[in-house]
Design a protein around this motif. Structure first.
Motif, PDB file in Angstrom:
ATOM      1  N   TRP A  30       0.839  -1.208   0.000  1.00  0.00           N
ATOM      2  CA  TRP A  30       0.000   0.000   0.000  1.00  0.00           C
ATOM      3  C   TRP A  30       0.875   1.260   0.000  1.00  0.00           C
ATOM      4  N   ARG A  32       4.105   1.634  -0.817  1.00  0.00           N
ATOM      5  CA  ARG A  32       4.890   1.796  -2.046  1.00  0.00           C
ATOM      6  C   ARG A  32       4.053   2.447  -3.136  1.00  0.00           C
ATOM      7  N   VAL A  33       2.827   1.939  -3.316  1.00  0.00           N
ATOM      8  CA  VAL A  33       1.993   2.436  -4.401  1.00  0.00           C
ATOM      9  C   VAL A  33       1.547   3.874  -4.139  1.00  0.00           C
ATOM     10  N   ARG A  36       4.289   6.119  -4.909  1.00  0.00           N
ATOM     11  CA  ARG A  36       4.521   6.120  -6.349  1.00  0.00           C
ATOM     12  C   ARG A  36       3.606   7.139  -7.034  1.00  0.00           C
ATOM     13  N   TYR A  37       2.444   7.373  -6.433  1.00  0.00           N
ATOM     14  CA  TYR A  37       1.488   8.335  -6.999  1.00  0.00           C
ATOM     15  C   TYR A  37       1.634   9.712  -6.346  1.00  0.00           C
ATOM     16  N   VAL A 145      -4.973   4.326  -8.059  1.00  0.00           N
ATOM     17  CA  VAL A 145      -4.158   3.978  -6.885  1.00  0.00           C
ATOM     18  C   VAL A 145      -4.671   2.672  -6.276  1.00  0.00           C
ATOM     19  N   ASP A 148      -3.818  -0.236  -8.593  1.00  0.00           N
ATOM     20  CA  ASP A 148      -2.395  -0.543  -8.583  1.00  0.00           C
ATOM     21  C   ASP A 148      -1.971  -1.162  -7.251  1.00  0.00           C
ATOM     22  N   GLY A 149      -2.651  -0.756  -6.182  1.00  0.00           N
ATOM     23  CA  GLY A 149      -2.382  -1.382  -4.891  1.00  0.00           C
ATOM     24  C   GLY A 149      -2.669  -2.873  -4.955  1.00  0.00           C
ATOM     25  N   GLU A 152      -0.102  -4.570  -7.137  1.00  0.00           N
ATOM     26  CA  GLU A 152       1.164  -4.712  -6.405  1.00  0.00           C
ATOM     27  C   GLU A 152       1.154  -5.987  -5.555  1.00  0.00           C
TER      28      GLU A 152
END
Length: 429
Positions: A30, A32-33, A36-37, A145, A148-149, A152
RNA sequence: GUGGGCGUAGCUCAGGUGGUUAGAGCGCCAGGUUGUGGCCCUGGAGGUCGCCGGUUCAAGUCCGGUCGCUCACCCCA
């Protein structure tokens, strides 16, 4: 065993190392993503004034609040969701922050309700919000987000589906069918359940509770029989209010497509969300097999900050709980191996060498490697067993003959291969 | 909040029709001579049979209640 005076409270979890490792696995994905945003992490207090939730969160949550009176006679509640706290925090400082504000949090949330699968009295929830941007690009970014979470954590469009809708579109359709503005909430409640009730019952409720006539009720229900934006456009597209909502929705979907996440998304008018404060696009993410509860839910809530006394700022966000998510990952066998492990285990042959073992351990640890050794004097055989159960990748054997030459034997526990190394080299290689 | 199912060691479970100090496997601890782990052998710890009450000479076994877990409903952080 089950009922000692010190038993865990119902609906609460312990996190022994194996469970904690899984929780950490999810949390780290969570974080990291979110980073990343470009989102920043925040938190607030787990205990809040009861009134922060009353009237703002909707019946569903308020009825399940974990609340009580504290020793200062204050009415308080363990936070059931993060959004009101976020609204309060921003109310105090949003004016000074550059917009849009992109914040995330991983609070532990509470509710007082009988527990069942996927629903405890406590859970952790990934909260991601964009505040200060009214355009649909923000709605798309927030859903991206969330998706992508999940990606991931190893989930793809065959595993999870995002079902998206728009309360403004639904409101426009309802008004077109003849629902009065003050009956919209009642109409939402019927739509929310249309999947779980018979058409006859939904039809009756639309007429009794939303004030529709038979023609209007059928017009609405027909939309659920032939789902899809095209059916909506065909039947109600000539209404200006509907056309406007459709245009916005098209842009939303195109943005998600542009972000490479279109394959996760389905339009679904029955997604309404229980929370009272949603005002626009709403979504929920489910496991593709439809066996579990929603993994994630969110949407746009443009009025909430104002309601708690802040700057009137548009906002959009979601919450993703750890309980259902972890269940899904377990069902799909996507959880990582969390067995314990350590880089080195130092075996000492002869107590005379224990001081040197401590030195070796210190030097390896200074290099950032994990090291364990027997805390008591044990037979070599016993020490190797300990190395095995610690999950040691390598064992360094400090033995009299080699130590006399400033050397040690290193055994690779997976292959059984051994080689002799100089102790001085531990600082460099 | 409503209804169904289930509660025996840390875990998975045995314990016909009520009858002596309640068992197994796995796990855990100790040992099998301080130069080598996984296999094996020996020994050990650990259970007021969820809890309370009732029936009985006698209850893990029968009855009632209660708590907990679980599934469904409700609802969906």
């Amino acid at each position: 065993m089950a009922s000692s005076d010190f038993a865990r409270l119902p609906g609460f979890r312990d996190f022994p190392p194996e469970e904690m490792a899984l929780r950490t696995h999810v949390f780290e994905a969570w974080r990291r993503v979110a980073r990343r945003y470009g989102f920043q992490e925040y938190d607030g207090p787990p205990l809040e004034a009861l009134e922060l939730y009353v009237e703002k969160s909707g019946e569903e949550i308020v009825g399940q609040l974990y609340n009580f009176t504290d020793k200062g006679h204050r009415e308080v509640a363990l936070r059931p969701e993060m959004t009101p706290s976020l609204a309060r925090i921003l109310g105090e400082r949003s004016r000074a922050l550059p917009k849009p504000i992109r914040w995330f949090s991983t609070p532990q949330l509470f509710r007082y309700e009988r527990q069942q699968r996927g629903r405890l009295r406590e859970h952790f929830q990934w909260n991601v919000d964009i505040v200060g941007e009214a355009g649909v690009a923000a709605d798309a970014e927030v859903l991206a987000v969330a998706l992508d979470g999940l990606r991931e954590l190893g989930l793809g469009p065959d595993d999870v589906r995002a079902r998206v809708s728009d309360r403004r579109l639904l409101a426009a359709l309802m008004r077109s069918a003849g629902v009065a503005d003050d009956r919209l909430t009642a109409a939402y409640a019927v739509v929310d359940k249309v999947e779980r009730e018979t058409r006859e019952r939904s039809r009756g409720r639309l007429m009794a509770e939303a004030g529709l006539d038979a023609t209007g009720a059928d017009a609405i229900l027909d939309l659920f029989d032939a789902p899809g934006l095209d059916a909506v456009r065909e039947r109600f597209g000539d209404r200006e209010e509907v056309a406007e909502a459709l245009t916005r929705f098209d842009e939303y979907l195109a943005t998600l497509e542009g972000l490479g996440l279109g394959s996760f998304v389905d339009f679904d008018l029955t997604i309404v969300r229980g929370l009272a404060y949603y005002t626009g696009i709403v979504f929920e993410v489910f496991d593709a097999r439809g066996e579990l509860r929603a993994v994630c839910g969110g949407g746009r809530y443009d009025r909430l900050l104002e309601l708690v006394g802040g700057e009137p700022l548009p906002a959009v966000g979601f919450g993703m709980g750890d309980v259902v998510l972890t269940e899904l990952l377990r069902d799909l066998d996507r959880l990582p191996d969390v067995s314990r492990s350590v880089d080195w285990f130092v075996v000492v042959i002869g107590d005379d060498l224990r001081p040197r073992a401590l030195d070796v351990a210190r030097r390896l640890r200074d290099r950032g490697e994990s090291v364990a050794y027997s805390l008591r004097s044990h037979a070599v055989r016993k020490q190797f067993k300990a190395a095995e159960s610690e999950g040691a990748r390598r064992v360094l054997v400090l033995a009299p003959d080699e130590a006399a030459r400033d050397e040690a034997v290193v055994r690779d526990m997976a292959t059984g291969e051994e080689r002799t190394v100089s102790l001085a080299s531990l600082d460099v290689d």
